[in-house]
Design a protein around this motif. Structure first.
Motif, mmCIF file in Angstrom:
data_model
loop_
_atom_site.group_PDB
_atom_site.id
_atom_site.type_symbol
_atom_site.label_atom_id
_atom_site.label_comp_id
_atom_site.label_asym_id
_atom_site.label_seq_id
_atom_site.Cartn_x
_atom_site.Cartn_y
_atom_site.Cartn_z
ATOM 1 N N ILE A 1 -26.533 -9.271 79.602
ATOM 2 C CA ILE A 1 -26.936 -7.863 79.724
ATOM 3 C C ILE A 1 -28.430 -7.789 80.075
ATOM 4 C CG2 ILE A 1 -27.107 -5.623 78.573
ATOM 5 C CD1 ILE A 1 -24.766 -6.398 76.792
ATOM 6 N N GLU A 2 -28.717 -7.110 81.188
ATOM 7 C CA GLU A 2 -30.114 -6.893 81.578
ATOM 8 C C GLU A 2 -30.601 -5.611 80.902
ATOM 9 O OE1 GLU A 2 -31.374 -7.043 85.970
ATOM 10 O OE2 GLU A 2 -31.759 -4.975 85.343
ATOM 11 N N VAL A 3 -31.765 -5.693 80.273
ATOM 12 C CA VAL A 3 -32.275 -4.562 79.498
ATOM 13 C C VAL A 3 -33.589 -4.068 80.108
ATOM 14 C CG1 VAL A 3 -32.986 -3.791 77.196
ATOM 15 C CG2 VAL A 3 -31.297 -5.646 77.412
ATOM 16 N N MET A 4 -33.636 -2.799 80.460
ATOM 17 C CA MET A 4 -34.886 -2.206 80.953
ATOM 18 C C MET A 4 -35.358 -1.155 79.945
ATOM 19 S SD MET A 4 -37.415 -1.587 82.796
ATOM 20 C CE MET A 4 -37.558 -2.020 84.507
ATOM 21 N N PRO A 5 -36.445 -1.461 79.197
ATOM 22 C CA PRO A 5 -36.985 -0.447 78.288
ATOM 23 C C PRO A 5 -37.968 0.464 79.019
ATOM 24 C CG PRO A 5 -38.072 -2.575 77.927
ATOM 25 C CD PRO A 5 -37.201 -2.735 79.141
ATOM 26 N N PHE A 6 -37.906 1.765 78.736
ATOM 27 C CA PHE A 6 -38.850 2.680 79.381
ATOM 28 C C PHE A 6 -39.414 3.650 78.330
ATOM 29 C CE2 PHE A 6 -34.464 4.072 80.048
ATOM 30 C CZ PHE A 6 -34.464 5.337 79.491
ATOM 31 N N THR A 7 -40.659 4.049 78.548
ATOM 32 C CA THR A 7 -41.356 4.907 77.591
ATOM 33 C C THR A 7 -40.772 6.315 77.570
ATOM 34 O OG1 THR A 7 -43.369 3.641 77.850
ATOM 35 C CG2 THR A 7 -43.633 5.912 77.101
ATOM 36 N N ILE A 8 -40.609 6.851 76.369
ATOM 37 C CA ILE A 8 -40.168 8.246 76.224
ATOM 38 C C ILE A 8 -41.227 9.030 75.439
ATOM 39 C CG2 ILE A 8 -37.681 7.795 76.394
ATOM 40 C CD1 ILE A 8 -37.599 7.790 73.306
ATOM 41 N N ILE B 1 -34.089 -9.766 66.628
ATOM 42 C CA ILE B 1 -34.439 -8.343 66.596
ATOM 43 C C ILE B 1 -35.471 -8.106 67.691
ATOM 44 C CG2 ILE B 1 -35.253 -6.445 65.133
ATOM 45 C CD1 ILE B 1 -33.035 -7.987 63.753
ATOM 46 N N PHE B 2 -35.194 -7.175 68.584
ATOM 47 C CA PHE B 2 -36.104 -6.891 69.698
ATOM 48 C C PHE B 2 -36.789 -5.550 69.484
ATOM 49 C CE2 PHE B 2 -34.942 -10.031 73.011
ATOM 50 C CZ PHE B 2 -33.824 -10.606 72.421
ATOM 51 N N MET B 3 -38.116 -5.546 69.559
ATOM 52 C CA MET B 3 -38.863 -4.286 69.539
ATOM 53 C C MET B 3 -40.221 -4.509 70.205
ATOM 54 S SD MET B 3 -39.869 -3.789 65.503
ATOM 55 C CE MET B 3 -38.482 -4.427 64.612
ATOM 56 N N THR B 4 -40.932 -3.425 70.475
ATOM 57 C CA THR B 4 -42.251 -3.611 71.087
ATOM 58 C C THR B 4 -43.245 -4.004 69.986
ATOM 59 O OG1 THR B 4 -43.167 -1.390 70.804
ATOM 60 C CG2 THR B 4 -41.708 -1.717 72.708
ATOM 61 N N GLY B 5 -44.385 -4.543 70.380
ATOM 62 C CA GLY B 5 -45.401 -4.960 69.418
ATOM 63 C C GLY B 5 -45.888 -3.792 68.572
ATOM 64 N N ALA B 6 -46.129 -2.644 69.205
ATOM 65 C CA ALA B 6 -46.648 -1.486 68.470
ATOM 66 C C ALA B 6 -45.586 -0.938 67.511
ATOM 67 C CB ALA B 6 -47.082 -0.401 69.448
ATOM 68 N N THR B 7 -44.340 -0.959 67.929
ATOM 69 C CA THR B 7 -43.262 -0.513 67.025
ATOM 70 C C THR B 7 -43.175 -1.454 65.833
ATOM 71 O OG1 THR B 7 -41.997 0.516 68.794
ATOM 72 C CG2 THR B 7 -40.764 -0.098 66.829
ATOM 73 N N GLU C 1 -38.308 -10.723 68.421
ATOM 74 C CA GLU C 1 -38.624 -10.886 69.847
ATOM 75 C C GLU C 1 -39.323 -9.615 70.300
ATOM 76 O OE1 GLU C 1 -37.706 -13.442 71.917
ATOM 77 O OE2 GLU C 1 -36.336 -14.560 70.602
ATOM 78 N N MET C 2 -40.463 -9.776 70.959
ATOM 79 C CA MET C 2 -41.193 -8.594 71.431
ATOM 80 C C MET C 2 -40.894 -8.354 72.908
ATOM 81 S SD MET C 2 -43.502 -7.879 68.899
ATOM 82 C CE MET C 2 -44.505 -8.716 67.685
ATOM 83 N N PHE C 3 -40.828 -7.083 73.250
ATOM 84 C CA PHE C 3 -40.753 -6.735 74.673
ATOM 85 C C PHE C 3 -41.777 -5.646 74.934
ATOM 86 C CE2 PHE C 3 -37.627 -3.932 72.579
ATOM 87 C CZ PHE C 3 -38.030 -2.684 73.057
ATOM 88 N N ALA C 4 -42.053 -5.386 76.197
ATOM 89 C CA ALA C 4 -42.992 -4.315 76.556
ATOM 90 C C ALA C 4 -42.264 -3.316 77.444
ATOM 91 C CB ALA C 4 -44.195 -4.892 77.289
ATOM 92 N N SER C 5 -42.539 -2.041 77.181
ATOM 93 C CA SER C 5 -41.943 -0.980 77.986
ATOM 94 C C SER C 5 -42.214 -1.230 79.474
ATOM 95 C CB SER C 5 -42.558 0.344 77.548
ATOM 96 O OG SER C 5 -42.075 1.366 78.357
ATOM 97 N N SER D 1 -25.041 -10.037 69.094
ATOM 98 C CA SER D 1 -25.995 -11.118 69.311
ATOM 99 C C SER D 1 -27.445 -10.695 69.194
ATOM 100 C CB SER D 1 -25.760 -11.761 70.676
ATOM 101 O OG SER D 1 -25.145 -10.884 71.561
ATOM 102 N N ALA D 2 -27.708 -9.389 69.078
ATOM 103 C CA ALA D 2 -29.096 -8.928 68.976
ATOM 104 C C ALA D 2 -29.115 -7.493 68.473
ATOM 105 C CB ALA D 2 -29.769 -8.992 70.345
ATOM 106 N N ILE D 3 -30.264 -7.123 67.885
ATOM 107 C CA ILE D 3 -30.496 -5.718 67.529
ATOM 108 C C ILE D 3 -31.727 -5.251 68.297
ATOM 109 C CG2 ILE D 3 -31.029 -4.074 65.680
ATOM 110 C CD1 ILE D 3 -29.761 -6.056 63.680
ATOM 111 N N LEU D 4 -31.578 -4.132 69.011
ATOM 112 C CA LEU D 4 -32.695 -3.543 69.759
ATOM 113 C C LEU D 4 -33.154 -2.293 69.036
ATOM 114 C CD1 LEU D 4 -31.509 -3.409 73.482
ATOM 115 C CD2 LEU D 4 -33.563 -4.478 72.628
ATOM 116 N N VAL D 5 -34.463 -2.115 68.929
ATOM 117 C CA VAL D 5 -34.989 -0.963 68.202
ATOM 118 C C VAL D 5 -35.745 -0.056 69.178
ATOM 119 C CG1 VAL D 5 -36.549 -0.254 66.343
ATOM 120 C CG2 VAL D 5 -35.138 -2.305 66.067
ATOM 121 N N THR D 6 -35.432 1.251 69.152
ATOM 122 C CA THR D 6 -36.111 2.192 70.056
ATOM 123 C C THR D 6 -37.477 2.610 69.526
ATOM 124 O OG1 THR D 6 -35.022 4.080 68.970
ATOM 125 C CG2 THR D 6 -33.965 3.187 70.968
ATOM 126 N N HIS D 7 -37.550 2.891 68.200
ATOM 127 C CA HIS D 7 -38.834 3.278 67.573
ATOM 128 C C HIS D 7 -38.678 3.217 66.060
ATOM 129 C CE1 HIS D 7 -36.626 7.081 67.722
ATOM 130 N NE2 HIS D 7 -37.498 7.665 66.934
#
Ligand SMILES: [Zn+2]
Ligand SMILES: [Zn+2]
Length: 267
Positions: A119-126, A78-84, A106-110, A52-58
């Motif tokens: 599914i709950e998604v928590m993105p965190f900075t690496i 497709i979910f990724m951060t704005g800067a990515t 779809e944009m998300f922020a770390s 149902s979705a694609i999440l991108v790490t970087h």
């Protein structure tokens, strides 16, 4: 059906994994071709059109290589951060300077939790040399799954998000001695070893020994270098560090591969 994790491909030639609950399926990174992604899903008995979705790490190509075709063929969000997204758009511009659009972006922020289906998604900075790289912690049906690859070291902020996980997928990129004595030019060796490069077997073992809470049923070693690591060396380093806490139910070590999909881990 329950919750499952499959790693379709892992390493510098392409990364892709699937996190599923009973009703939602997320593709994590799209680093192999669409054709290969579908082929590997079918090999695991999964319907290629079922996510149902694609999440991108970087935006590094080993994480986005198949993204455009997958987005077009599946029409999922497709979910990724704005800067990515900006970095991705710059890298895929055509000769006229035009960027392809992702229809359902779809944009998300770390640091900001969001929901995809159940599914709950928590993105965190690496710490990694990309525009805005993230790892993820997923929670669904009482299960927590942590993903962190492509990180130069393991900061406290990352180990914080990896607490209380039932499944951990963590980078075990290189053996330091193999990297130092290996074929890479010195500048590349320095990049890999840097604070924004990749996590070594030794650094991961140190995390296991010192900061890890020991709670996961499965620990998947991922993003192994084909030149500067060997699956049994990575496994040995992790198992030595985890040995005091390995039981039948805890800390079973598995290895994600570049070429062969890992059988789904069901929890
Ligand atoms: Zn990367
Ligand atoms: Zn990578």
């Amino acid at each position: 059906m329950g919750v499952s994790v499959s790693v379709l491909a892992s390493g510098s030639r392409g990364n892709c994994a699937i996190v599923s609950s009973s009703s939602t399926r997320i593709l994590l990174d799209a680093g192999i071709s669409c054709r290969e992604t579908f082929k590997r899903m079918k090999a695991l008995g999964e319907d290629p059109h079922s996510f149902s979705a694609i999440l991108v790490t970087h935006e590094h190509s080993d994480h986005i290589y198949g993204l455009q075709v997958l987005a077009r063929k599946t029409n999922v969000a497709i979910f990724m951060t704005g800067a990515t997204h900006q970095a991705w758009a710059r890298s895929v511009r055509d000769e006229k300077g035009e960027c392809p659009t992702l229809k359902k972006l779809e944009m998300f922020a770390s640091g900001n939790v969001f929901q995809i289906g159940d599914i709950e998604v928590m993105p965190f900075t690496i710490p990694h040399d990309a525009a805005d790289p993230v790892g993820f912690a997923f929670r669904t049906e009482g299960v927590k799954i942590g993903f962190a690859t492509d990180l130069g070291y393991m900061p406290a902020s990352v180990s914080y998000h990896l607490r209380h996980c039932d499944v951990l997928v963590l980078e075990s990129n290189h053996d330091l001695e193999m990297l130092r004595g290996g074929p890479y030019p010195w500048s590349v060796k320095q990049r890999v070893m840097s604070r924004v490069g990749h996590l070594s077997n030794e650094a991961l073992a140190q995390f296991f020994a010192k900061d890890y809470d020991g709670e996961a049923a499965y620990v998947v070693l991922a993003h192994l270098s084909e030149q500067n690591n060997h699956p049994e060396i990575a496994r040995g380093a992790a198992e030595r560090a985890l040995a005091p806490r390995q039981t039948l139910l805890r800390n079973r070590v598995m290895l994600a591969s570049q070429t062969v999909p890992l059988d789904p881990i069901r929890i």
